[in-house]
Design a protein around this motif. Structure first.
Motif, PDB file in Angstrom:
ATOM      1  N   THR A   2      12.578  56.340 -79.649  1.00 53.51           N
ATOM      2  CA  THR A   2      11.274  56.602 -79.061  1.00 53.51           C
ATOM      3  C   THR A   2      11.403  56.757 -77.552  1.00 53.51           C
ATOM      4  OG1 THR A   2      10.237  55.279 -80.789  1.00 53.51           O
ATOM      5  CG2 THR A   2       8.937  55.708 -78.813  1.00 53.51           C
ATOM      6  N   ALA A   3      10.753  57.764 -77.009  1.00 48.60           N
ATOM      7  CA  ALA A   3      10.739  57.947 -75.555  1.00 48.60           C
ATOM      8  C   ALA A   3       9.986  56.797 -74.908  1.00 48.60           C
ATOM      9  CB  ALA A   3      10.086  59.274 -75.192  1.00 48.60           C
ATOM     10  N   ILE A   4      10.464  56.351 -73.765  1.00 51.52           N
ATOM     11  CA  ILE A   4       9.804  55.265 -73.045  1.00 51.52           C
ATOM     12  C   ILE A   4       8.707  55.864 -72.170  1.00 51.52           C
ATOM     13  CG2 ILE A   4      10.104  53.438 -71.349  1.00 51.52           C
ATOM     14  CD1 ILE A   4      13.003  53.213 -72.345  1.00 51.52           C
ATOM     15  N   PRO A   5       7.452  55.458 -72.380  1.00 50.70           N
ATOM     16  CA  PRO A   5       6.368  56.003 -71.561  1.00 50.70           C
ATOM     17  C   PRO A   5       6.370  55.378 -70.171  1.00 50.70           C
ATOM     18  CG  PRO A   5       5.497  54.357 -73.045  1.00 50.70           C
ATOM     19  CD  PRO A   5       6.965  54.512 -73.388  1.00 50.70           C
ATOM     20  N   THR A   6       5.728  56.043 -69.262  1.00 58.97           N
ATOM     21  CA  THR A   6       5.508  55.468 -67.936  1.00 58.97           C
ATOM     22  C   THR A   6       4.378  54.461 -68.050  1.00 58.97           C
ATOM     23  OG1 THR A   6       6.263  57.466 -66.840  1.00 58.97           O
ATOM     24  CG2 THR A   6       4.869  55.988 -65.548  1.00 58.97           C
ATOM     25  N   GLY A  43      -8.315  55.973 -54.425  1.00 55.13           N
ATOM     26  CA  GLY A  43      -7.209  55.219 -55.002  1.00 55.13           C
ATOM     27  C   GLY A  43      -5.865  55.534 -54.396  1.00 55.13           C
ATOM     28  N   GLU A  44      -4.958  54.611 -54.595  1.00 57.71           N
ATOM     29  CA  GLU A  44      -3.561  54.733 -54.183  1.00 57.71           C
ATOM     30  C   GLU A  44      -2.699  54.375 -55.388  1.00 57.71           C
ATOM     31  OE1 GLU A  44      -2.217  55.640 -51.293  1.00 57.71           O
ATOM     32  OE2 GLU A  44      -4.014  55.676 -50.032  1.00 57.71           O
ATOM     33  N   VAL A  45      -1.703  55.212 -55.650  1.00 54.52           N
ATOM     34  CA  VAL A  45      -0.726  54.944 -56.694  1.00 54.52           C
ATOM     35  C   VAL A  45       0.585  54.637 -55.979  1.00 54.52           C
ATOM     36  CG1 VAL A  45       0.464  55.844 -58.721  1.00 54.52           C
ATOM     37  CG2 VAL A  45      -1.924  56.492 -58.285  1.00 54.52           C
ATOM     38  N   LEU A  46       1.104  53.432 -56.189  1.00 54.68           N
ATOM     39  CA  LEU A  46       2.267  52.953 -55.456  1.00 54.68           C
ATOM     40  C   LEU A  46       3.366  52.506 -56.412  1.00 54.68           C
ATOM     41  CD1 LEU A  46       0.329  50.688 -52.925  1.00 54.68           C
ATOM     42  CD2 LEU A  46       1.041  53.053 -52.584  1.00 54.68           C
ATOM     43  N   GLY A  47       4.592  52.650 -55.971  1.00 50.54           N
ATOM     44  CA  GLY A  47       5.724  52.191 -56.777  1.00 50.54           C
ATOM     45  C   GLY A  47       7.016  52.668 -56.178  1.00 50.54           C
ATOM     46  N   TYR A  48       8.042  52.684 -56.995  1.00 50.49           N
ATOM     47  CA  TYR A  48       9.354  53.183 -56.592  1.00 50.49           C
ATOM     48  C   TYR A  48       9.571  54.527 -57.273  1.00 50.49           C
ATOM     49  CZ  TYR A  48      10.148  48.311 -55.204  1.00 50.49           C
ATOM     50  OH  TYR A  48      10.046  47.070 -54.640  1.00 50.49           O
ATOM     51  N   PRO A  49       9.905  55.581 -56.518  1.00 51.17           N
ATOM     52  CA  PRO A  49      10.127  56.889 -57.133  1.00 51.17           C
ATOM     53  C   PRO A  49      11.153  56.804 -58.263  1.00 51.17           C
ATOM     54  CG  PRO A  49      10.112  57.086 -54.750  1.00 51.17           C
ATOM     55  CD  PRO A  49      10.121  55.605 -55.067  1.00 51.17           C
ATOM     56  N   GLY A  50      10.825  57.417 -59.384  1.00 50.02           N
ATOM     57  CA  GLY A  50      11.717  57.443 -60.528  1.00 50.02           C
ATOM     58  C   GLY A  50      11.596  56.251 -61.460  1.00 50.02           C
ATOM     59  N   ALA A  51      10.900  55.185 -61.038  1.00 49.46           N
ATOM     60  CA  ALA A  51      10.726  54.020 -61.915  1.00 49.46           C
ATOM     61  C   ALA A  51       9.730  54.376 -63.022  1.00 49.46           C
ATOM     62  CB  ALA A  51      10.225  52.819 -61.117  1.00 49.46           C
ATOM     63  N   PRO A  52       9.877  53.791 -64.200  1.00 55.98           N
ATOM     64  CA  PRO A  52       8.957  54.106 -65.299  1.00 55.98           C
ATOM     65  C   PRO A  52       7.661  53.303 -65.248  1.00 55.98           C
ATOM     66  CG  PRO A  52      10.649  52.635 -66.072  1.00 55.98           C
ATOM     67  CD  PRO A  52      10.986  52.956 -64.630  1.00 55.98           C
ATOM     68  N   TRP A  53       7.283  52.857 -64.070  1.00 56.38           N
ATOM     69  CA  TRP A  53       6.051  52.094 -63.889  1.00 56.38           C
ATOM     70  C   TRP A  53       5.525  52.313 -62.478  1.00 56.38           C
ATOM     71  CZ3 TRP A  53       6.140  48.849 -59.802  1.00 56.38           C
ATOM     72  CH2 TRP A  53       7.389  48.455 -59.339  1.00 56.38           C
ATOM     73  N   HIS A  54       4.265  52.062 -62.295  1.00 56.99           N
ATOM     74  CA  HIS A  54       3.660  52.092 -60.965  1.00 56.99           C
ATOM     75  C   HIS A  54       2.322  51.353 -61.010  1.00 56.99           C
ATOM     76  CE1 HIS A  54       2.702  56.039 -62.897  1.00 56.99           C
ATOM     77  NE2 HIS A  54       1.483  55.689 -62.576  1.00 56.99           N
ATOM     78  N   LEU A  55       1.803  51.088 -59.825  1.00 56.49           N
ATOM     79  CA  LEU A  55       0.532  50.393 -59.687  1.00 56.49           C
ATOM     80  C   LEU A  55      -0.508  51.339 -59.119  1.00 56.49           C
ATOM     81  CD1 LEU A  55       1.769  47.080 -58.025  1.00 56.49           C
ATOM     82  CD2 LEU A  55       1.503  47.580 -60.463  1.00 56.49           C
ATOM     83  N   GLU A  56      -1.721  51.239 -59.613  1.00 58.52           N
ATOM     84  CA  GLU A  56      -2.837  52.019 -59.084  1.00 58.52           C
ATOM     85  C   GLU A  56      -3.900  51.038 -58.596  1.00 58.52           C
ATOM     86  OE1 GLU A  56      -5.725  55.620 -60.495  1.00 58.52           O
ATOM     87  OE2 GLU A  56      -5.326  54.042 -61.951  1.00 58.52           O
TER      88      GLU A  56
END
Length: 134
Positions: A2-6, A43-56
Motif C-alpha cells: 500500500t502506498a503511504i499517504p501524506t 493558513g500556513e502549511v509547515l513541515g520538512y520538504p519531502g516528509a510524508p507529513w506536515h502541519l496546517e
C-alpha cells in the motif's frame, strides 16, 4: 504494498503569525504552502520538504476564537535519528527563544525536552530515532 499517504495535522489558531514563527524558527520547519482569505480562512502549511507529513495552522477570519490547547497532554513528538540532530534541534529552539517546559507525562522529560507553542500546545523533541528501542 500500500502506498503511504501524506499525513496532515490541521488545527485552528488565533495567533497564526506567532505560531508560524515558532515552528519555523524554533523547529526549523519550512513554509510548504500558505493561503489568505480562502473562504474566510488564512493558513500556513509547515513541515520538512519531502516528509510524508506536515502541519496546517488555520485562522478563521470571522469565526469563533480557537482558544488555547485543551490540556498539557496535547502534544506532537519529533524523534531525531542521531544525538547530533537532537542537539541541533535543541540549540535552534533555544536560539529562537523557546524555553523548555515540564512535560505533563514525565516520560517525555526522561527522553527529551518539551516546549509549548504560542497556543500552549506541547511539542516533545526526543533524543532517539523511531521506532524507539527500550
Amino acid at each position: 504494498m500500500t502506498a503511504i499517504p501524506t499525513f496532515r495535522v490541521a488545527r485552528p489558531t488565533d495567533r497564526l503569525a506567532a505560531v508560524t514563527v515558532f515552528y519555523r524558527e524554533a523547529l526549523g520547519f519550512e513554509r510548504l504552502a500558505s493561503f489568505a482569505d480562502h473562504d474566510g480562512f488564512d493558513g500556513e502549511v509547515l513541515g520538512y520538504p519531502g516528509a510524508p507529513w506536515h502541519l496546517e495552522f488555520v485562522h478563521e477570519r470571522s469565526g469563533p476564537a480557537a482558544g488555547e490547547a485543551p490540556s498539557e497532554e496535547h502534544l506532537l513528538v519529533l524523534y531525531f535519528a542521531t544525538p547530533a540532530e537532537y542537539e541541533a534541534a535543541i540549540a535552534r529552539a533555544g536560539a529562537a527563544g523557546a524555553n523548555p517546559v515540564p512535560a505533563h507525562n514525565p516520560y517525555w522529560d526522561r527522553i527529551g525536552r518539551t516546549y509549548a507553542d504560542p497556543d500552549g500546545y506541547r511539542l516533545a523533541l526526543v533524543n532517539s530515532p523511531w521506532p524507539r528501542r527500550a
